[in-house]
Design an enzyme around this catalytic site. Structure first.
Site, mmCIF file in Angstrom:
data_model
loop_
_atom_site.group_PDB
_atom_site.id
_atom_site.type_symbol
_atom_site.label_atom_id
_atom_site.label_comp_id
_atom_site.label_asym_id
_atom_site.label_seq_id
_atom_site.Cartn_x
_atom_site.Cartn_y
_atom_site.Cartn_z
ATOM 1 N N GLU A 55 17.892 20.008 5.900
ATOM 2 C CA GLU A 55 16.629 19.648 5.253
ATOM 3 C C GLU A 55 15.768 18.777 6.153
ATOM 4 O O GLU A 55 14.526 18.914 6.165
ATOM 5 C CB GLU A 55 16.908 18.929 3.934
ATOM 6 N N ASN A 114 20.925 28.242 9.107
ATOM 7 C CA ASN A 114 19.646 28.750 9.595
ATOM 8 C C ASN A 114 19.797 29.542 10.898
ATOM 9 O O ASN A 114 20.239 28.995 11.907
ATOM 10 C CB ASN A 114 18.703 27.562 9.808
ATOM 11 N N PRO A 115 19.398 30.829 10.931
ATOM 12 C CA PRO A 115 19.465 31.617 12.165
ATOM 13 C C PRO A 115 18.201 31.546 13.017
ATOM 14 O O PRO A 115 18.178 32.061 14.146
ATOM 15 C CB PRO A 115 19.653 33.040 11.641
ATOM 16 N N LEU A 116 17.146 30.931 12.503
ATOM 17 C CA LEU A 116 15.846 31.026 13.172
ATOM 18 C C LEU A 116 15.795 30.259 14.487
ATOM 19 O O LEU A 116 15.136 30.683 15.435
ATOM 20 C CB LEU A 116 14.738 30.538 12.233
ATOM 21 N N GLU A 117 16.480 29.101 14.569
ATOM 22 C CA GLU A 117 16.478 28.329 15.809
ATOM 23 C C GLU A 117 17.082 29.133 16.953
ATOM 24 O O GLU A 117 16.607 29.071 18.088
ATOM 25 C CB GLU A 117 17.247 27.027 15.619
ATOM 26 N N PRO A 123 30.921 22.269 15.399
ATOM 27 C CA PRO A 123 31.198 22.059 13.973
ATOM 28 C C PRO A 123 29.968 21.527 13.242
ATOM 29 O O PRO A 123 29.194 20.749 13.794
ATOM 30 C CB PRO A 123 32.322 21.011 13.975
ATOM 31 N N ARG A 124 29.810 21.955 12.008
ATOM 32 C CA ARG A 124 28.679 21.482 11.208
ATOM 33 C C ARG A 124 28.696 19.972 11.077
ATOM 34 O O ARG A 124 27.653 19.325 11.091
ATOM 35 C CB ARG A 124 28.729 22.139 9.819
ATOM 36 N N GLY A 182 21.934 17.254 17.303
ATOM 37 C CA GLY A 182 20.656 17.429 17.976
ATOM 38 C C GLY A 182 20.689 18.244 19.256
ATOM 39 O O GLY A 182 19.666 18.369 19.923
ATOM 40 N N GLU A 183 21.844 18.815 19.619
ATOM 41 C CA GLU A 183 21.951 19.554 20.871
ATOM 42 C C GLU A 183 21.912 21.063 20.680
ATOM 43 O O GLU A 183 21.796 21.804 21.656
ATOM 44 C CB GLU A 183 23.263 19.181 21.583
#
Length: 435
Positions: free
Chosen positions: A60, A346-349, A268-269, A321-322
């Site tokens: 988010e 999210n796949p967009l990045e 990992p998330r 952030g990497e």
């Protein structure tokens, strides 16, 4: 119904406090600023009213980034406060915005905590990302005549069924909302179904399509490529959850038979799980290294080839952030949370960074995004844990397929832009009407 809800919250409070204390032993970040959960926060700099935006966690916060930048530019005189629910969300916000905004945890939805929080913050506007309905908080905002917006709002089938079980409480809560900017037509219709006034709901689109590559992307990527000394192929297993790392490692073992120099970037998330994941690598007999140590060495060594990287088959990333930069190293990525029932990520990045995407079947959190990408032929979906290795080799070995997916993905990205302008128009129009 509100009284029962509040009574149950008070009843659960001792358990919640004990659980938070217990989690603090394994996750020290959870202990810091714990008093903010009860509404005790430092007053923003200057002791002036603020614009307040809430984003639950990492996803988010990333989605809110374009909106936050737009708010800072459109009204630089009004301080901005970002609240999160998780330590990782707070850390991500700090990495993205530094000292330009203030930070706090969202207080628990207890009347005394909410009153204390609002008395300190004195927001002129409240913006809540996605779908977070907090009856006591929303009611307190309404009583203080503070405009409240749900932005990038969505309602999954699961959430819709849950809210329908307590219709009166949901209607009372939604009556406190000034406006809803829904991600899709389906989301907009679902908000009306659970009691939101139709005239207060707009279909704005998804802010995730508005996220651009960081300003330092090319510079950081060039440095990373030098540190990897041209090793290929590289692939990313991104935002993985428990159970998926072992699947990724099995797939990588098979890939090594065809590409002995290949390297897996395993992200990992939740970075706190990195040591656990590194243990999985060791038990699988794969040479692994933690990324955080390498990041520290890089500050001293510059962008020279890194011996630890070049000796590793798996790099476990334990910092936030990497991921965007790591996508740029790889021709293909698997997006986690999709081979186990976590709703996908999210796949967009990845597509923005010219990295083709493989996903599992659990993508309900991004259902509309994946639907459009699949219709365009921009992603590869796999069914079952055993399919990852085969699809990985297929996509890695077919440059035409990858290029087709990337071209189709960029078209989907371009077609869906515009949400930010619509959200800002909603916020500014309502602001004008109250002046």
């Amino acid at each position: 119904m509100l009284r029962l809800y509040t009574f149950l919250l008070y009843l659960a409070l001792p358990w919640v406090l004990l659980r938070a204390g217990w989690r603090g032993f394994s996750r020290p970040g959870s202990r810091r600023h714990w008093q903010e959960r009860l509404g005790y926060i430092s007053k923003p700099a200057g002791n002036v009213p603020v614009t307040w935006l809430h984003a639950v966690s990492v996803g988010e916060v990333r989605a809110a980034a374009p909106l936050i930048e737009a708010l800072l530019q459109s009204d630089p005189q009004t301080p901005l406060l970002i609240t999160t629910t998780t330590p990782t969300g707070r850390e991500m916000a700090k990495r993205l915005f530094g000292e330009r905004v203030s930070y706090a945890y969202l207080p628990w939805d207890l009347p005394f905590a909410v009153r204390r929080f609002l008395a300190h913050v004195r927001p002129v506007k409240a913006i809540v990302m996605e779908t977070e309905l907090w009856p006591n908080l929303f009611r307190a905002l309404k009583r203080r005549n503070i405009p409240l917006y749900l932005v990038n709002a969505r309602l999954s089938d699961h959430s819709l069924r849950g809210y329908r079980r307590v219709p009166s409480l949901v209607r009372e809560t939604l009556a406190c909302v000034t406006g809803v900017a829904a991600q899709s037509e389906t989301d907009a219709e679902r908000f009306v179904q659970i009691g939101m006034a139709a005239q207060k709901v707009i279909q704005a689109g998804n802010l995730k399509y508005e996220i651009d590559l960081p300003a330092d992307y090319e510079q950081r990527l060039a440095c990373l490529r030098q540190r990897f000394n041209g090793r290929e192929p590289v692939w990313v297993a991104a935002s993985t959850h428990a159970g998926e790392e072992s699947m990724a490692l099995v797939a990588h073992e098979q890939l090594l038979e065809r590409y002995p120099e290949s390297v897996l970037l395993l992200v990992p998330r939740h970075p706190v799980r990195a040591a656990e994941v590194a243990g999985l690598c060791q038990r699988a007999g794969l040479a692994g290294v933690l990324y955080s140590g390498l990041e520290g060495d890089a500050q001293a060594a510059g962008c020279e080839p890194d011996q630890a990287l070049n000796a590793s088959q798996v790099v476990v990333v334990d910092v936030l952030g990497e991921l965007t930069y790591l996508y740029g190293l790889a021709p293909v990525a698997f997006t986690g949370g999709s081979l186990v029932a976590h709703g996908g990520h999210n796949p967009l990045e990845a597509l923005q960074a010219n990295c083709a995407v493989i996903t599992g079947s659990h993508t309900g959190n991004f259902a509309d995004i994946y639907r459009q990408l699949e219709m365009a032929g921009a992603v590869t979906r796999i069914e079952g844990k055993g399919a990852l290795a085969g699809e990985l080799e297929k996509v890695l070995g077919d440059s035409e397929l990858r290029q087709h997916q990337l071209t189709a993905g960029r078209q989907v990205l371009d077609r869906n832009r515009g949400a930010l302008a619509r959200v800002m128009a909603l916020l500014e129009a309502d602001a004008d009407s109250t002046n």
